[in-house]
Design an enzyme around this catalytic site. Sequence first.
Site, PDB file in Angstrom:
ATOM      1  N   ASP A  39      27.100  71.271  42.462  1.00 43.03           N
ATOM      2  CA  ASP A  39      27.829  72.126  41.529  1.00 43.03           C
ATOM      3  C   ASP A  39      28.320  73.390  42.229  1.00 43.03           C
ATOM      4  O   ASP A  39      27.723  73.828  43.220  1.00 43.03           O
ATOM      5  CB  ASP A  39      26.926  72.512  40.357  1.00 43.03           C
ATOM      6  CG  ASP A  39      26.553  71.318  39.495  1.00 43.03           C
ATOM      7  OD1 ASP A  39      27.429  70.462  39.278  1.00 43.03           O
ATOM      8  OD2 ASP A  39      25.397  71.243  39.044  1.00 43.03           O
ATOM      9  N   TYR A  67      15.163  69.904  46.355  1.00 36.63           N
ATOM     10  CA  TYR A  67      15.824  71.133  45.931  1.00 36.63           C
ATOM     11  C   TYR A  67      14.810  72.253  45.731  1.00 36.63           C
ATOM     12  O   TYR A  67      13.638  72.002  45.436  1.00 36.63           O
ATOM     13  CB  TYR A  67      16.530  70.934  44.576  1.00 36.63           C
ATOM     14  CG  TYR A  67      17.593  69.880  44.537  1.00 36.63           C
ATOM     15  CD1 TYR A  67      18.930  70.205  44.779  1.00 36.63           C
ATOM     16  CD2 TYR A  67      17.283  68.557  44.232  1.00 36.63           C
ATOM     17  CE1 TYR A  67      19.917  69.227  44.718  1.00 36.63           C
ATOM     18  CE2 TYR A  67      18.265  67.578  44.181  1.00 36.63           C
ATOM     19  CZ  TYR A  67      19.581  67.927  44.419  1.00 36.63           C
ATOM     20  OH  TYR A  67      20.559  66.957  44.377  1.00 36.63           O
ATOM     21  N   ASP A  81      23.384  75.593  33.134  1.00 40.66           N
ATOM     22  CA  ASP A  81      23.285  76.475  34.298  1.00 40.66           C
ATOM     23  C   ASP A  81      23.926  77.818  33.959  1.00 40.66           C
ATOM     24  O   ASP A  81      24.501  77.999  32.881  1.00 40.66           O
ATOM     25  CB  ASP A  81      23.912  75.852  35.543  1.00 40.66           C
ATOM     26  CG  ASP A  81      25.414  75.596  35.410  1.00 40.66           C
ATOM     27  OD1 ASP A  81      26.137  76.505  34.969  1.00 40.66           O
ATOM     28  OD2 ASP A  81      25.867  74.489  35.755  1.00 40.66           O
ATOM     29  N   ARG A 177      19.627  70.427  36.539  1.00 37.71           N
ATOM     30  CA  ARG A 177      20.006  71.188  35.335  1.00 37.71           C
ATOM     31  C   ARG A 177      19.387  70.569  34.085  1.00 37.71           C
ATOM     32  O   ARG A 177      18.928  71.282  33.179  1.00 37.71           O
ATOM     33  CB  ARG A 177      21.534  71.208  35.186  1.00 37.71           C
ATOM     34  CG  ARG A 177      22.243  72.120  36.163  1.00 37.71           C
ATOM     35  CD  ARG A 177      23.741  72.110  35.930  1.00 37.71           C
ATOM     36  NE  ARG A 177      24.339  70.830  36.295  1.00 37.71           N
ATOM     37  CZ  ARG A 177      25.364  70.268  35.675  1.00 37.71           C
ATOM     38  NH1 ARG A 177      25.871  70.839  34.600  1.00 37.71           N
ATOM     39  NH2 ARG A 177      25.886  69.137  36.100  1.00 37.71           N
TER      40      ARG A 177
END
Length: 283
Positions: A39, A67, A81, A177
Site C-alpha cells: 500500500d 511485517y 489504515d 490491515r
Amino acid sequence: MKNGFTFIDKPEGLTSHDVVAQVRRLLATKKVGHAGTLDPFATGLLILGVNKATRLLTFLVGLDKSYSATVRLGESRDTDDKEGAITATSSVSHLEEGQIRDVVASFRGQQMQIPSTYSAKKISGQTAYSLARRGESVELAAKQIEIKELSILQISIVDEFIDIGIELTCSSGTYVRALARDIGNVLGVGAHLTKLRRLSVGSFSVNEARNIESLEIHSMKDICSKVMPISDVTADQVQAIRHGKPLQLDVPNGVRALVNADDVIAIIDAVEGKVHYKVVLAE
C-alpha cells in the site's frame, strides 16, 4: 539487456506501480513487474522482476511474508489504515494490557479472514478499492490464511488511543490491515493501521534492499536457487527445452529450475523423471 531481480525498500507515499514505473524509466525497459503489492502508506521490501525475470515472479508471490506494524485501538477507518476516513471512535480507557495481549495472541494460526474493503481483490474484473471509492457496495468472501508468528513489541498510550506495535509472519494473501480491524472488533473499540513495513518475503530480507536510484540487479539463477532446487542441463538439452521437446531427468519430483551456466532456461515440474514445462525462457 538486463534480466534479473531487484530488491527495493519502498518509501512511504509511493504506490507499487509508481516504483515499477520509475524502475522502467531508469533501466529503459517496459518489462518490469513486482511480486506483491505494498500500500502507498507502507514501506519495506518490494521485489521486482526485470525483463525475462518477470515470468518468474509467480514463484515468489506465494512466499510467506513478515511485517512490523502499529495498530491503533479506538479509531476505525474505512480503509483500515491511516489514509482512510474515520468511521467511528471509541474509548479505550477500560482496556487492560493482559486483555490486549490475549486477544492479539488469539490471532495466531490458521483462520478465515475477510480482506479489507479497500483492497486489490477483484470483483467481476474490478478491484474492490475502485468499487468502494465509487460508493458501490463491496462484499468480499473470507479466505483461509495463516499467521505463523505474531508478537507484541510494545503497547503505548497516544492521546486518547492505544497503539500496539506488532511483528508477524504470515501466509501470502494475508491483509495486515484486516488483522488490525479484526483485533479492534474483538476488543470492541475498533482499530486501524498507522504504520506497516514489510520485513521479508520468503528468505529475502529488506536488509538486502536499496533505494530506487541505487538499485542492484540479482541474477535469476541466484534468486531461483533460494526458492526452489536447481539442476544443470547441457547445451543440447537447452535446445531441446527451447523447442518444447520431451525431456527425461533423473531428479526428485517437484518444481525446480533448469540452468545452463548462469542462465535460467526453464521452470519445470518433475514427475517420476518426466518433465512438465511450467515456464520456458526464450534465448
